[in-house]
Design a protein around this motif. Structure first.
Motif, PDB file in Angstrom:
ATOM      1  N   VAL A   1      42.836  94.551  11.362  1.00  0.00           N
ATOM      2  CA  VAL A   1      44.174  93.997  11.554  1.00  0.00           C
ATOM      3  C   VAL A   1      45.142  94.679  10.604  1.00  0.00           C
ATOM      4  CG1 VAL A   1      45.607  91.912  11.372  1.00  0.00           C
ATOM      5  CG2 VAL A   1      43.282  91.741  12.270  1.00  0.00           C
TER       6      VAL A   1
ATOM      7  N   SER B   1      44.649  95.342  15.919  1.00  0.00           N
ATOM      8  CA  SER B   1      45.752  94.417  16.184  1.00  0.00           C
ATOM      9  C   SER B   1      46.862  94.600  15.161  1.00  0.00           C
ATOM     10  CB  SER B   1      45.267  92.966  16.159  1.00  0.00           C
ATOM     11  OG  SER B   1      44.625  92.624  17.361  1.00  0.00           O
TER      12      SER B   1
ATOM     13  N   GLY C   1      46.200  95.419  19.995  1.00  0.00           N
ATOM     14  CA  GLY C   1      46.598  94.011  19.986  1.00  0.00           C
ATOM     15  C   GLY C   1      47.945  93.807  19.319  1.00  0.00           C
TER      16      GLY C   1
ATOM     17  N   TYR D   1      50.114  85.240  19.418  1.00  0.00           N
ATOM     18  CA  TYR D   1      49.367  86.364  19.985  1.00  0.00           C
ATOM     19  C   TYR D   1      49.872  86.724  21.381  1.00  0.00           C
ATOM     20  CZ  TYR D   1      46.959  82.773  22.730  1.00  0.00           C
ATOM     21  OH  TYR D   1      46.685  81.722  23.585  1.00  0.00           O
TER      22      TYR D   1
ATOM     23  N   THR E   1      43.492  89.613  19.916  1.00  0.00           N
ATOM     24  CA  THR E   1      44.252  89.365  18.686  1.00  0.00           C
ATOM     25  C   THR E   1      44.077  87.925  18.216  1.00  0.00           C
ATOM     26  OG1 THR E   1      45.897  91.079  19.149  1.00  0.00           O
ATOM     27  CG2 THR E   1      46.578  89.290  17.675  1.00  0.00           C
TER      28      THR E   1
END
Length: 226
Positions: free
Chosen positions: A79, A117, A149, A176, A181
């Protein structure tokens, strides 16, 4: 999880050290070499109760580091959180930094073949993540949502008690645009037992603005009564 955070200001650094304290491997990126050096030496660039102690702890445990962001970065994370400033200019939000980072991330997404993401943490008006940020990411990466994502995870930090707010929030909003994600955000915040509110990005952005507006109204009302 391996987490990258772009921005080492109030939101970025507090978020980074608290995620590290919960066990994640966090790298905070900044374009200022002096800030990067200071953080890696355990010295915060601003004062917040408990910040220096927790920063020292996560560095000692090798869970946190700061790096200089380059034009061709290698984030090596599940992430990537954007926590850059979104100042108000003449009553309108300034998205200059958000757009600059989105371009860098778009090019990064183009260079990799695994799923990552991008999550906005900065305060932005409803509709920013799924329009402005998404269009830049898609344009510069040549990919579409699903191949990467996109999410929005607003902060609710108070100066003076930001560490406690981050470690013990009364709710966590998970915005999201794709289910991968959402799963990554749920995994990211698994160590927290707080209520999780799962919504789309526009709703997450609106919750943040509604919260800010309510607090401002309360202050104005109390001042008027006083």
């Amino acid at each position: 999880m391996k987490i990258s955070i772009i921005g080492t200001g109030y939101v970025g650094l507090v978020t980074g050290v608290c995620l590290s304290k919960k066990g994640h491997d966090v790298t905070c990126f900044d374009k200022d070499d002096n800030i990067v050096s200071s953080l890696n030496n355990g010295i915060p660039t601003f004062f917040e109760n408990g910040l220096e102690k927790i920063l020292s702890d996560v560095i000692k445990n090798k869970k946190f580091q700061a790096k200089l962001i380059t034009k061709n970065p290698n984030f090596k994370s599940d992430v990537i959180i954007i926590a850059v400033g979104t100042p108000s200019m003449d009553g309108e939000i300034d998205l200059t930094y958000i757009k600059e980072v989105s371009k860098i991330l778009g090019l990064y997404l183009k260079s990799i073949d695994h799923f990552v993401s991008i999550v906005i943490k900065s305060t932005v008006v409803p509709g920013t993540t799924d329009t402005v940020v998404r269009s830049i990411l898609e344009e510069y990466s040549g990919k579409a949502i699903g191949e990467f994502g996109l999410g929005m995870n607003p902060e609710f930090l108070r100066e003076g008690s930001a560490i406690d707010d981050a470690m013990n929030p009364d709710r966590i909003v998970l915005g999201y645009e794709d289910h991968k994600t959402l799963k990554l955000l749920q995994e990211l915040y698994k160590p927290w037992k707080s209520e999780k509110i799962n919504v789309n990005c526009r709703t997450a952005e609106m919750i943040k603005y509604a919260n800010n507006s309510l607090l401002a109204t309360q202050i104005s009302a109390v001042n008027e009564i006083a």
